[in-house]
Design an enzyme around this catalytic site. Structure first.
Site, PDB file in Angstrom:
ATOM      1  N   ARG A  70      32.150  36.944  49.042  1.00  0.00           N
ATOM      2  CA  ARG A  70      32.251  37.868  47.878  1.00  0.00           C
ATOM      3  C   ARG A  70      31.163  38.030  47.110  1.00  0.00           C
ATOM      4  O   ARG A  70      30.859  39.188  46.589  1.00  0.00           O
ATOM      5  CB  ARG A  70      33.724  37.190  47.131  1.00  0.00           C
ATOM      6  CG  ARG A  70      35.017  37.462  47.752  1.00  0.00           C
ATOM      7  CD  ARG A  70      35.889  36.783  46.872  1.00  0.00           C
ATOM      8  NE  ARG A  70      36.202  37.247  45.620  1.00  0.00           N
ATOM      9  CZ  ARG A  70      36.536  36.805  44.621  1.00  0.00           C
ATOM     10  NH1 ARG A  70      37.335  35.747  44.620  1.00  0.00           N
ATOM     11  NH2 ARG A  70      36.794  37.529  43.374  1.00  0.00           N
ATOM     12  N   ASN A 102      37.579  40.186  35.373  1.00  0.00           N
ATOM     13  CA  ASN A 102      36.480  40.283  36.562  1.00  0.00           C
ATOM     14  C   ASN A 102      35.231  39.264  36.696  1.00  0.00           C
ATOM     15  O   ASN A 102      35.177  38.791  35.347  1.00  0.00           O
ATOM     16  CB  ASN A 102      35.833  41.766  36.614  1.00  0.00           C
ATOM     17  CG  ASN A 102      36.781  42.836  36.791  1.00  0.00           C
ATOM     18  OD1 ASN A 102      38.041  42.358  37.145  1.00  0.00           O
ATOM     19  ND2 ASN A 102      36.450  43.912  36.467  1.00  0.00           N
ATOM     20  N   VAL A 103      34.937  38.869  37.731  1.00  0.00           N
ATOM     21  CA  VAL A 103      34.125  37.521  37.642  1.00  0.00           C
ATOM     22  C   VAL A 103      32.641  38.093  38.482  1.00  0.00           C
ATOM     23  O   VAL A 103      31.676  37.452  38.626  1.00  0.00           O
ATOM     24  CB  VAL A 103      34.567  36.483  38.660  1.00  0.00           C
ATOM     25  CG1 VAL A 103      36.018  35.963  38.097  1.00  0.00           C
ATOM     26  CG2 VAL A 103      34.996  37.084  40.144  1.00  0.00           C
ATOM     27  N   HIS A 119      37.760  34.780  33.218  1.00  0.00           N
ATOM     28  CA  HIS A 119      37.900  34.002  34.606  1.00  0.00           C
ATOM     29  C   HIS A 119      36.510  33.530  35.236  1.00  0.00           C
ATOM     30  O   HIS A 119      36.550  33.216  36.356  1.00  0.00           O
ATOM     31  CB  HIS A 119      38.854  34.984  35.700  1.00  0.00           C
ATOM     32  CG  HIS A 119      40.092  35.076  35.349  1.00  0.00           C
ATOM     33  ND1 HIS A 119      40.649  36.195  35.578  1.00  0.00           N
ATOM     34  CD2 HIS A 119      40.874  34.674  34.378  1.00  0.00           C
ATOM     35  CE1 HIS A 119      41.939  36.256  35.013  1.00  0.00           C
ATOM     36  NE2 HIS A 119      42.048  35.180  34.422  1.00  0.00           N
ATOM     37  N   CYS A 127      29.075  21.970  39.247  1.00  0.00           N
ATOM     38  CA  CYS A 127      29.227  20.864  39.960  1.00  0.00           C
ATOM     39  C   CYS A 127      30.801  20.765  39.729  1.00  0.00           C
ATOM     40  O   CYS A 127      31.398  20.880  39.077  1.00  0.00           O
ATOM     41  CB  CYS A 127      28.839  19.620  39.363  1.00  0.00           C
ATOM     42  SG  CYS A 127      29.117  18.043  39.835  1.00  0.00           S
ATOM     43  N   SER A 193      46.706  44.919  37.037  1.00  0.00           N
ATOM     44  CA  SER A 193      48.151  45.058  37.042  1.00  0.00           C
ATOM     45  C   SER A 193      48.734  43.986  36.263  1.00  0.00           C
ATOM     46  O   SER A 193      50.072  44.134  36.071  1.00  0.00           O
ATOM     47  CB  SER A 193      48.231  44.382  38.559  1.00  0.00           C
ATOM     48  OG  SER A 193      47.752  43.112  38.672  1.00  0.00           O
ATOM     49  N   ASN A 217      45.235  53.465  34.174  1.00  0.00           N
ATOM     50  CA  ASN A 217      45.429  52.861  35.518  1.00  0.00           C
ATOM     51  C   ASN A 217      45.814  53.997  36.539  1.00  0.00           C
ATOM     52  O   ASN A 217      46.350  55.021  36.093  1.00  0.00           O
ATOM     53  CB  ASN A 217      46.686  51.834  35.610  1.00  0.00           C
ATOM     54  CG  ASN A 217      46.723  51.053  36.646  1.00  0.00           C
ATOM     55  OD1 ASN A 217      46.584  51.440  37.720  1.00  0.00           O
ATOM     56  ND2 ASN A 217      46.597  49.666  36.272  1.00  0.00           N
ATOM     57  N   GLN A 219      48.303  54.253  38.305  1.00  0.00           N
ATOM     58  CA  GLN A 219      49.674  54.489  38.185  1.00  0.00           C
ATOM     59  C   GLN A 219      50.404  53.687  37.250  1.00  0.00           C
ATOM     60  O   GLN A 219      49.788  52.415  36.759  1.00  0.00           O
ATOM     61  CB  GLN A 219      50.466  54.407  39.595  1.00  0.00           C
ATOM     62  CG  GLN A 219      50.525  53.102  40.106  1.00  0.00           C
ATOM     63  CD  GLN A 219      49.590  52.511  41.011  1.00  0.00           C
ATOM     64  OE1 GLN A 219      49.048  53.347  41.672  1.00  0.00           O
ATOM     65  NE2 GLN A 219      49.301  51.241  40.991  1.00  0.00           N
TER      66      GLN A 219
END
Ligand code: OAD
Length: 250
Positions: A70, A102-103, A119, A127, A193, A217, A219
């Site tokens: 990722r 988001n990260v 997050h 560590c 979401s 969004n 939707q």
């Protein structure tokens, strides 16, 4: 679709604006979201097998390598027009609080330093015992082992500085986010979401405190249910237009 005039009017008058965003904001930068069928990360992988402390202690190599994959994906991605619009908004509205789930660190790459990363950030490693940050030089020197050992504790291993399922968020970060939601008069929610707590409660807390809520969004979903406005379409389309409309008042 035009921006509703009443939305623009409310946004212009906002004194304490908060933005909450999610994976949908980074989709245009080529980073997979989590829950979209087929393309979403969690549609193809089992979160509990990769993003939990139990998964890491059972099979640290697989978890470390999945995050390395990722990280490589994210390393090749750039902020998109949505990130740039938020950075521009922050320059115009110094009191703006941007909260991201988001990260990927793309807000900072777009020039928005004061983003609150609920997050964590996949670009940082810590560590597994002391949670102290491990610098990239150490990781490069020990790249032959997966995951590398930690320099901070004999039993420690390098792990990504992200919140795993079952882990609690950094207390100071969460307190800041909760205060921002309680004190804002407008919350703009983009590309989430609303599936994961406690982030998903922030719009409801803001609404409860009397804030106006707008949801961007592709939707209508969970967030649209409690929003005063739902702008259907990509964040990278709507965010630049909202910033432009705030500038010109049109
Ligand atoms: P999800 O994958 O759950 O939801 C992404 C949302 O973005 C969906 O509602 C999509 O419809 C929408 N979307 C996709 N592309 C978009 C675009 N271009 N513009 C606007 N919206 C778009 O991702 P999140 O809601 O961010 O947790 O997921 C929340 C958390 O669940 C993540 O932070 C992660 C995951 O487990 C942790 O890492 C702890």
């Amino acid at each position: 679709m035009q921006i509703p005039q009443d939305l623009l009017h409310a946004l212009t008058r906002a004194r304490k604006l908060v933005v909450l965003d999610g994976a949908g904001l980074s989709a245009a930068s080529g980073i997979p979201t989590f829950r979209e069928a087929q393309t979403g990360l969690w549609a193809r992988y089992e979160p509990t097998e990769l993003a939990t402390p139990q998964a890491f202690s059972k099979d640290p190599k697989t978890v470390w390598e999945w995050y390395a994959w990722r990280r490589r994906l994210i390393a090749g991605s750039q902020p998109n027009a949505g990130h740039r619009a938020l950075a521009e908004l922050a320059r115009r509205l110094p009191g703006l609080q941007v909260i991201t789930q988001n990260v990927d660190g793309l807000h900072r790459l777009a020039g928005l330093e004061a983003v609150l990363e609920l997050h964590g950030n996949i670009r940082r490693s810590i560590c597994s015992v002391t949670r102290r940050e491990i610098d990239s030089q150490w990781l490069e020197r020990h790249a032959d082992v997966s995951p590398p050992p930690s320099p901070h504790h004999p039993d420690g291993l390098a792990r990504p500085d992200v919140v795993w399922f079952g882990e609690s968020l950094d207390e100071a970060v969460l307190t800041t986010a909760l205060n921002a939601a309680e004190q804002c008069d407008f919350m703009l929610v983009a590309g989430t979401s609303g599936a994961v707590q406690p982030a998903a409660s922030l719009p409801a807390i803001a609404r409860q405190a009397g804030a106006q809520i707008a949801d961007i969004n592709l939707q209508p979903g969970e967030i649209a249910r409690l929003a005063h406005w739902h702008l259907s379409g990509p964040a990278e389309h709507w965010l630049p237009r909202l910033v432009e409309a705030l500038e010109t008042g049109a």
